[in-house]
Write a protein that holds these residues in place. Structure first.
Motif, PDB file in Angstrom:
ATOM      1  N   TRP A 165      43.842  91.456 -10.764  1.00 22.17           N
ATOM      2  CA  TRP A 165      42.912  90.837  -9.819  1.00 22.17           C
ATOM      3  C   TRP A 165      43.458  89.473  -9.426  1.00 22.17           C
ATOM      4  CZ3 TRP A 165      40.971  94.052 -13.628  1.00 22.17           C
ATOM      5  CH2 TRP A 165      40.138  95.082 -13.186  1.00 22.17           C
ATOM      6  N   PRO A 166      43.006  88.919  -8.290  1.00 21.66           N
ATOM      7  CA  PRO A 166      43.435  87.562  -7.923  1.00 21.66           C
ATOM      8  C   PRO A 166      43.127  86.582  -9.048  1.00 21.66           C
ATOM      9  CG  PRO A 166      42.265  88.590  -6.100  1.00 21.66           C
ATOM     10  CD  PRO A 166      42.116  89.513  -7.285  1.00 21.66           C
ATOM     11  N   THR A 210      33.875  65.708 -26.162  1.00 22.80           N
ATOM     12  CA  THR A 210      34.282  66.401 -24.941  1.00 22.80           C
ATOM     13  C   THR A 210      35.630  67.089 -25.144  1.00 22.80           C
ATOM     14  OG1 THR A 210      33.089  64.783 -23.615  1.00 22.80           O
ATOM     15  CG2 THR A 210      34.727  66.128 -22.479  1.00 22.80           C
ATOM     16  N   ARG A 211      35.690  68.338 -24.731  1.00 28.67           N
ATOM     17  CA  ARG A 211      36.913  69.146 -24.800  1.00 28.67           C
ATOM     18  C   ARG A 211      37.395  69.416 -23.380  1.00 28.67           C
ATOM     19  NH1 ARG A 211      38.694  69.121 -29.986  1.00 28.67           N
ATOM     20  NH2 ARG A 211      36.971  69.530 -31.379  1.00 28.67           N
ATOM     21  N   HIS A 212      38.693  69.283 -23.155  1.00 27.75           N
ATOM     22  CA  HIS A 212      39.293  69.527 -21.841  1.00 27.75           C
ATOM     23  C   HIS A 212      40.276  70.692 -21.960  1.00 27.75           C
ATOM     24  CE1 HIS A 212      37.733  65.653 -20.431  1.00 27.75           C
ATOM     25  NE2 HIS A 212      38.116  65.163 -21.603  1.00 27.75           N
ATOM     26  N   HIS A 213      40.140  71.665 -21.054  1.00 23.92           N
ATOM     27  CA  HIS A 213      41.047  72.817 -21.041  1.00 23.92           C
ATOM     28  C   HIS A 213      41.300  73.248 -19.614  1.00 23.92           C
ATOM     29  CE1 HIS A 213      40.909  73.430 -25.349  1.00 23.92           C
ATOM     30  NE2 HIS A 213      39.589  73.365 -25.313  1.00 23.92           N
ATOM     31  N   ARG A 214      42.405  73.969 -19.429  1.00 21.74           N
ATOM     32  CA  ARG A 214      42.743  74.607 -18.158  1.00 21.74           C
ATOM     33  C   ARG A 214      42.767  76.108 -18.396  1.00 21.74           C
ATOM     34  NH1 ARG A 214      46.517  71.431 -19.341  1.00 21.74           N
ATOM     35  NH2 ARG A 214      48.129  73.022 -19.325  1.00 21.74           N
ATOM     36  N   PHE A 215      42.052  76.842 -17.577  1.00 20.05           N
ATOM     37  CA  PHE A 215      41.990  78.297 -17.691  1.00 20.05           C
ATOM     38  C   PHE A 215      42.508  78.938 -16.419  1.00 20.05           C
ATOM     39  CE2 PHE A 215      38.701  76.886 -20.607  1.00 20.05           C
ATOM     40  CZ  PHE A 215      38.896  77.711 -21.701  1.00 20.05           C
ATOM     41  N   THR A 216      43.107  80.097 -16.582  1.00 22.99           N
ATOM     42  CA  THR A 216      43.518  80.934 -15.465  1.00 22.99           C
ATOM     43  C   THR A 216      42.951  82.315 -15.723  1.00 22.99           C
ATOM     44  OG1 THR A 216      45.571  79.706 -15.206  1.00 22.99           O
ATOM     45  CG2 THR A 216      45.486  81.879 -14.185  1.00 22.99           C
ATOM     46  N   GLY A 217      42.480  82.979 -14.647  1.00 16.10           N
ATOM     47  CA  GLY A 217      41.986  84.339 -14.788  1.00 16.10           C
ATOM     48  C   GLY A 217      41.255  84.794 -13.544  1.00 16.10           C
ATOM     49  N   PRO A 218      40.870  86.066 -13.523  1.00 17.70           N
ATOM     50  CA  PRO A 218      40.118  86.579 -12.381  1.00 17.70           C
ATOM     51  C   PRO A 218      38.654  86.166 -12.467  1.00 17.70           C
ATOM     52  CG  PRO A 218      40.357  88.296 -14.012  1.00 17.70           C
ATOM     53  CD  PRO A 218      41.140  87.105 -14.520  1.00 17.70           C
ATOM     54  N   ARG A 219      37.997  86.168 -11.327  1.00 18.46           N
ATOM     55  CA  ARG A 219      36.563  85.905 -11.317  1.00 18.46           C
ATOM     56  C   ARG A 219      35.838  87.109 -11.896  1.00 18.46           C
ATOM     57  NH1 ARG A 219      34.547  82.449  -6.238  1.00 18.46           N
ATOM     58  NH2 ARG A 219      32.673  82.628  -7.501  1.00 18.46           N
ATOM     59  N   LEU A 220      34.829  86.851 -12.694  1.00 11.59           N
ATOM     60  CA  LEU A 220      34.016  87.915 -13.281  1.00 11.59           C
ATOM     61  C   LEU A 220      33.447  88.798 -12.182  1.00 11.59           C
ATOM     62  CD1 LEU A 220      32.592  89.239 -15.724  1.00 11.59           C
ATOM     63  CD2 LEU A 220      30.780  87.509 -15.448  1.00 11.59           C
ATOM     64  N   TYR A 221      33.017  88.206 -11.091  1.00 12.99           N
ATOM     65  CA  TYR A 221      32.453  88.971  -9.983  1.00 12.99           C
ATOM     66  C   TYR A 221      33.442  90.026  -9.478  1.00 12.99           C
ATOM     67  CZ  TYR A 221      30.815  90.297  -5.394  1.00 12.99           C
ATOM     68  OH  TYR A 221      30.423  91.043  -4.311  1.00 12.99           O
ATOM     69  N   PRO A 254      31.658  80.177 -10.004  1.00  7.92           N
ATOM     70  CA  PRO A 254      33.048  80.581 -10.211  1.00  7.92           C
ATOM     71  C   PRO A 254      33.342  80.966 -11.665  1.00  7.92           C
ATOM     72  CG  PRO A 254      32.917  78.212 -10.162  1.00  7.92           C
ATOM     73  CD  PRO A 254      31.511  78.726  -9.901  1.00  7.92           C
ATOM     74  N   VAL A 255      32.608  81.923 -12.189  1.00  8.57           N
ATOM     75  CA  VAL A 255      32.772  82.352 -13.581  1.00  8.57           C
ATOM     76  C   VAL A 255      34.072  83.140 -13.705  1.00  8.57           C
ATOM     77  CG1 VAL A 255      31.754  83.699 -15.457  1.00  8.57           C
ATOM     78  CG2 VAL A 255      30.274  82.420 -13.879  1.00  8.57           C
ATOM     79  N   LEU A 256      34.902  82.756 -14.667  1.00  4.89           N
ATOM     80  CA  LEU A 256      36.192  83.412 -14.861  1.00  4.89           C
ATOM     81  C   LEU A 256      36.233  84.213 -16.151  1.00  4.89           C
ATOM     82  CD1 LEU A 256      38.938  80.720 -14.037  1.00  4.89           C
ATOM     83  CD2 LEU A 256      37.856  82.356 -12.502  1.00  4.89           C
ATOM     84  N   LEU A 257      37.107  85.203 -16.153  1.00  6.76           N
ATOM     85  CA  LEU A 257      37.547  85.848 -17.384  1.00  6.76           C
ATOM     86  C   LEU A 257      38.918  85.241 -17.657  1.00  6.76           C
ATOM     87  CD1 LEU A 257      36.500  89.543 -16.723  1.00  6.76           C
ATOM     88  CD2 LEU A 257      35.399  87.870 -18.209  1.00  6.76           C
ATOM     89  N   GLY A 258      38.937  84.222 -18.490  1.00  8.94           N
ATOM     90  CA  GLY A 258      40.176  83.496 -18.741  1.00  8.94           C
ATOM     91  C   GLY A 258      41.202  84.357 -19.463  1.00  8.94           C
ATOM     92  N   VAL A 259      42.386  84.481 -18.862  1.00  7.74           N
ATOM     93  CA  VAL A 259      43.478  85.239 -19.483  1.00  7.74           C
ATOM     94  C   VAL A 259      44.508  84.297 -20.099  1.00  7.74           C
ATOM     95  CG1 VAL A 259      43.147  87.272 -18.031  1.00  7.74           C
ATOM     96  CG2 VAL A 259      44.742  85.485 -17.293  1.00  7.74           C
TER      97      VAL A 259
END
Length: 160
Positions: free
Chosen positions: A26-27, A42-53, A101-106
């Protein structure tokens, strides 16, 4: 390496078992997230993944086209390997409604999550309480279990 799998189940035309490599079809979207945690700051992270939608829409939710706005009654239950659960509504992720913009982070901070499993990422949440690590199951439910939604008449029935 053993790949973690998540089960897409419920009111879907195409239920599936997906791995992180499957989710790469998926995109992909990238978000920087800050979670305010009461116990660890506070925790800071970067996630990549497709949108749950996108992933759920591709699985074919069982919306009834004869019912106006039927998709608004659908719930999405997410379960992680550690037993944590989160509940979302279809309206939260649907572009015609809240469009969150809910993601499934991969990946997290450029580290792939192939063995650990995808993570539920809600960038709009201030605290990380609905962040689910190692997703094992996502259930889409328009009937709320076997009983189905309560009929309107039953909700108005007087107590005896």
């Amino acid at each position: 390496m053993t790949l973690a799998r998540l089960a897409l189940t419920g009111d879907l035309v195409r239920p599936a078992r997906l791995t992180v490599p499957d989710l790469l079809s998926w995109p992909q979207h990238r978000v920087a997230v800050s979670f305010e945690c009461a116990t660890s700051g506070t925790r800071h992270h970067r996630f990549t993944g497709p949108r749950l939608y996108d992933v759920l829409a591709d699985a074919g939710p069982g919306f009834d086209p004869g019912r106006r706005k039927d998709r608004l009654r659908f719930l999405i239950a997410v379960t992680g390997t550690d037993g944590h659960h989160a509940l979302l509504t279809w309206a939260e992720i649907d572009p015609d409604f809240a469009d969150a913009p809910v993601l499934l982070g991969v990946s997290i901070d450029d580290t792939p999550l192939d063995a650990a499993g995808p993570q539920l990422v809600l960038p709009q949440d201030r605290c990380g309480a609905r962040h689910i690590s190692g997703i094992t199951a996502i259930r889409v439910d328009g009937g709320y279990g076997s009983a189905g939604p309560a009929p309107a008449a039953a909700a108005r029935a007087p107590a005896r």
